[in-house]
Write a protein that holds these residues in place. Structure first.
Motif, PDB file in Angstrom:
ATOM      1  N   ARG A  23      -0.332 -21.612  -6.894  1.00 60.09           N
ATOM      2  CA  ARG A  23      -0.835 -22.720  -5.540  1.00 60.09           C
ATOM      3  C   ARG A  23      -1.444 -23.778  -6.676  1.00 60.09           C
ATOM      4  O   ARG A  23      -2.108 -24.807  -6.414  1.00 60.09           O
ATOM      5  CB  ARG A  23      -1.376 -21.849  -4.445  1.00 60.09           C
ATOM      6  CG  ARG A  23      -0.619 -21.455  -3.540  1.00 60.09           C
ATOM      7  CD  ARG A  23      -1.881 -20.974  -2.734  1.00 60.09           C
ATOM      8  NE  ARG A  23      -2.142 -19.959  -2.806  1.00 60.09           N
ATOM      9  CZ  ARG A  23      -3.802 -19.775  -2.643  1.00 60.09           C
ATOM     10  NH1 ARG A  23      -4.031 -20.702  -1.356  1.00 60.09           N
ATOM     11  NH2 ARG A  23      -4.352 -18.940  -3.302  1.00 60.09           N
ATOM     12  N   LEU A  24      -2.481 -22.721  -7.155  1.00 57.38           N
ATOM     13  CA  LEU A  24      -3.522 -23.137  -8.215  1.00 57.38           C
ATOM     14  C   LEU A  24      -2.635 -24.466  -9.175  1.00 57.38           C
ATOM     15  O   LEU A  24      -2.985 -26.216  -8.967  1.00 57.38           O
ATOM     16  CB  LEU A  24      -3.914 -23.262  -8.902  1.00 57.38           C
ATOM     17  CG  LEU A  24      -5.248 -23.331 -10.251  1.00 57.38           C
ATOM     18  CD1 LEU A  24      -6.942 -24.041  -8.837  1.00 57.38           C
ATOM     19  CD2 LEU A  24      -6.505 -23.413 -10.925  1.00 57.38           C
ATOM     20  N   GLY A  66      -1.064 -17.196  -6.452  1.00 58.34           N
ATOM     21  CA  GLY A  66      -2.028 -18.322  -7.011  1.00 58.34           C
ATOM     22  C   GLY A  66      -2.335 -18.472  -7.872  1.00 58.34           C
ATOM     23  O   GLY A  66      -2.703 -20.358  -7.930  1.00 58.34           O
ATOM     24  N   SER A  67      -1.256 -18.475  -8.661  1.00 59.42           N
ATOM     25  CA  SER A  67      -1.542 -19.520 -10.374  1.00 59.42           C
ATOM     26  C   SER A  67      -0.481 -20.765  -9.613  1.00 59.42           C
ATOM     27  O   SER A  67      -0.414 -21.973 -10.009  1.00 59.42           O
ATOM     28  CB  SER A  67      -0.524 -19.138 -11.036  1.00 59.42           C
ATOM     29  OG  SER A  67      -1.433 -17.515 -11.727  1.00 59.42           O
ATOM     30  N   ASP A  79      -2.902 -29.775   2.348  1.00 60.86           N
ATOM     31  CA  ASP A  79      -4.219 -29.051   2.391  1.00 60.86           C
ATOM     32  C   ASP A  79      -5.356 -29.427   3.242  1.00 60.86           C
ATOM     33  O   ASP A  79      -5.512 -28.986   3.794  1.00 60.86           O
ATOM     34  CB  ASP A  79      -4.343 -28.911   0.481  1.00 60.86           C
ATOM     35  CG  ASP A  79      -3.877 -28.878   0.084  1.00 60.86           C
ATOM     36  OD1 ASP A  79      -3.142 -28.042   0.157  1.00 60.86           O
ATOM     37  OD2 ASP A  79      -3.559 -29.430  -0.814  1.00 60.86           O
ATOM     38  N   GLN A 106       1.656 -24.678 -16.159  1.00 61.53           N
ATOM     39  CA  GLN A 106       0.949 -23.978 -15.912  1.00 61.53           C
ATOM     40  C   GLN A 106       1.056 -23.085 -15.249  1.00 61.53           C
ATOM     41  O   GLN A 106       0.964 -21.571 -15.091  1.00 61.53           O
ATOM     42  CB  GLN A 106       0.320 -24.667 -15.213  1.00 61.53           C
ATOM     43  CG  GLN A 106      -1.138 -26.045 -15.946  1.00 61.53           C
ATOM     44  CD  GLN A 106      -2.227 -25.171 -16.844  1.00 61.53           C
ATOM     45  OE1 GLN A 106      -2.560 -23.924 -16.442  1.00 61.53           O
ATOM     46  NE2 GLN A 106      -2.911 -25.883 -17.741  1.00 61.53           N
ATOM     47  N   TYR A 118      -4.192 -34.723 -11.737  1.00 61.43           N
ATOM     48  CA  TYR A 118      -4.852 -34.089 -12.562  1.00 61.43           C
ATOM     49  C   TYR A 118      -4.283 -33.681 -13.808  1.00 61.43           C
ATOM     50  O   TYR A 118      -4.456 -33.677 -14.735  1.00 61.43           O
ATOM     51  CB  TYR A 118      -5.620 -32.519 -12.551  1.00 61.43           C
ATOM     52  CG  TYR A 118      -6.842 -32.600 -11.611  1.00 61.43           C
ATOM     53  CD1 TYR A 118      -8.063 -33.751 -10.787  1.00 61.43           C
ATOM     54  CD2 TYR A 118      -7.643 -31.769 -10.535  1.00 61.43           C
ATOM     55  CE1 TYR A 118      -8.767 -33.696 -10.130  1.00 61.43           C
ATOM     56  CE2 TYR A 118      -8.593 -31.689  -9.933  1.00 61.43           C
ATOM     57  CZ  TYR A 118      -8.960 -32.495  -9.332  1.00 61.43           C
ATOM     58  OH  TYR A 118     -10.158 -33.294  -8.500  1.00 61.43           O
ATOM     59  N   PHE A 119      -2.442 -33.497 -13.546  1.00 64.32           N
ATOM     60  CA  PHE A 119      -1.776 -33.380 -14.395  1.00 64.32           C
ATOM     61  C   PHE A 119      -0.491 -33.774 -13.801  1.00 64.32           C
ATOM     62  O   PHE A 119      -0.104 -34.181 -12.809  1.00 64.32           O
ATOM     63  CB  PHE A 119      -1.810 -32.596 -15.318  1.00 64.32           C
ATOM     64  CG  PHE A 119      -1.631 -31.058 -14.827  1.00 64.32           C
ATOM     65  CD1 PHE A 119      -0.521 -30.519 -13.643  1.00 64.32           C
ATOM     66  CD2 PHE A 119      -2.976 -30.315 -14.493  1.00 64.32           C
ATOM     67  CE1 PHE A 119      -0.875 -29.655 -13.047  1.00 64.32           C
ATOM     68  CE2 PHE A 119      -3.172 -28.338 -14.099  1.00 64.32           C
ATOM     69  CZ  PHE A 119      -1.756 -28.626 -13.438  1.00 64.32           C
ATOM     70  N   GLN A 152      -1.699 -27.285  -7.005  1.00 61.73           N
ATOM     71  CA  GLN A 152      -2.503 -27.850  -6.116  1.00 61.73           C
ATOM     72  C   GLN A 152      -3.719 -29.100  -7.097  1.00 61.73           C
ATOM     73  O   GLN A 152      -3.598 -30.885  -6.721  1.00 61.73           O
ATOM     74  CB  GLN A 152      -4.163 -27.829  -5.665  1.00 61.73           C
ATOM     75  CG  GLN A 152      -3.517 -26.978  -4.523  1.00 61.73           C
ATOM     76  CD  GLN A 152      -5.054 -26.211  -3.899  1.00 61.73           C
ATOM     77  OE1 GLN A 152      -6.075 -26.284  -4.505  1.00 61.73           O
ATOM     78  NE2 GLN A 152      -5.188 -24.781  -3.285  1.00 61.73           N
ATOM     79  N   ASP A 153      -3.424 -28.742  -8.538  1.00 60.61           N
ATOM     80  CA  ASP A 153      -4.379 -29.669 -10.029  1.00 60.61           C
ATOM     81  C   ASP A 153      -3.040 -31.246 -10.247  1.00 60.61           C
ATOM     82  O   ASP A 153      -3.550 -32.190 -10.312  1.00 60.61           O
ATOM     83  CB  ASP A 153      -4.106 -29.150 -11.346  1.00 60.61           C
ATOM     84  CG  ASP A 153      -5.362 -27.738 -11.195  1.00 60.61           C
ATOM     85  OD1 ASP A 153      -6.388 -28.055  -9.967  1.00 60.61           O
ATOM     86  OD2 ASP A 153      -5.787 -26.815 -12.198  1.00 60.61           O
TER      87      ASP A 153
END
Lengths: 196, 196
Positions: B148-149, B145-146, B96, B167, B158-159, B152-153
């Motif tokens: 990818r997000l 995108g779903s 990233d 997710q 983040y989880f 990344q999270d």
DNA sequence: TAAAATATTTAACGCCGTTAAAATCTTGAG
DNA sequence: CTCAAGATTTTAACGGCGTTAAATATTTTA
């Protein structure tokens, strides 16, 4: 801090050297430590400033109409970012790196901002625009996710501000369309097509 | 490189110091420069390894059934990441940061991976599962995108991996539901509710 | 076996964030 | 006005980082 803002805006956060900053602010390095602190402290001030500006931009938005509410939120942000695009890009990158948007904290940035789309979704459900087949929490979280992804892609330089706006709004409408009642869904289809 | 992998996995990319790496590999620092190169070169090898592994994980997936195709893609990735979670997290963060996933390049990683969901969407449209009110390109891009997000999270800590899976799949189904024909949409509603 | 080519190490450079200690400036009591 | 006490700024340095030129050791080749 003004000098720091400018450097970060022009060259990014990693390019900010305390010695350069001291020179451009006409002081010496230890004075920066005395007045502000080290690099993490500068970063924290930048992030605090970012959050303040975002809060101001999001204040007093009329949420009575669903589509207008989401569009207004995104437009206000896009306008804010446009006032100093390089700076806000750098500030978000700094924020992302320092884990600003972590999900867990109850009082954190994430919890605060995700609450808005969830509330609007609940409202839309009450109005009969949404079917309620998907929970407002799930819908709101993915709507906020659409904005977050577009914001990240913009701040990473993958696309420009107009496309940030397009991608965000398309994502929001896509999520809404998933649970939309027939009439509302058709309206969303039109808007999504227009955004292509 | 094995030593580098291990260090990055345990302590992250920024914690990788060439002197430490040299010590743990029982050579001196300039030998690393001779054999591999500087820190950016190490980063590139890590990223190359990452992409190879992802390619292997995504090979030979049956795309004949829409939901199964998306779930298989995500499950394969989650399984891959689970084999060395710390390492893949660090590798993605490195990727990233070096702009690995920029959108513009025609031959880049983004273009390559976004093509898959677009193709599956076209297929779903041909089968009558999707209405075609939203273009396969828009839909596929947001489906990617779903993922990818969520990725990344997860890589930002983040989880965890199970939530990455949840997710991602929820996001995919949400996008599909936006343009789904009635029967397919009801099926997606059930799956989304089950994932809550 | 000696010379050429290759690989490795020694030793240093310049840059970074950071900080102890010295020097300067400001303040307030007599 | 003076001069000590306090606050501020600067000097000078530390340790750690990525990187590299030059010297040394090793391997290959004629």
């Amino acid at each position: 801090m003004a000098a720091a803002r400018q450097t970060i805006a022009k060259e990014g956060f990693d390019a900010l050297k305390l010695r350069d900053l001291a020179t451009s602010a006409d002081v010496t390095v230890p004075t920066i430590y005395n007045l502000i602190g080290g690099k993490p402290d500068i970063l924290n001030l930048i992030i605090g400033d970012l959050l303040t500006k975002i809060d101001e931009a999001q204040a007093n938005i009329d949420t009575s109409e669903v589509e207008a509410a989401f569009e207004a939120q995104i437009d206000r942000l896009a306008e804010l970012f446009a006032t100093d695009e390089d700076y806000y890009r750098a500030a978000f990158i700094a924020g992302d790196r320092s884990g600003l948007f972590e999900h867990d904290s109850e009082t954190g940035v994430f919890a605060k901002f995700v609450a808005q789309p969830i509330a609007i979704c609940r409202d839309a459900k009450a109005k009969g625009l949404l079917l309620g087949e998907i929970s407002s929490e799930q819908l709101g979280e993915h709507i906020y996710g659409s904005y977050r992804l577009a914001r990240q892609d913009w701040s990473n330089g993958y696309f420009d501000l107009p496309q940030f706006r397009r991608q965000s709004i398309t994502g929001v409408y896509l999520c809404l369309a998933a649970d939309a009642a027939p009439d509302f869904r058709i309206r969303l289809f039109r808007k999504i097509s227009a955004l292509q």
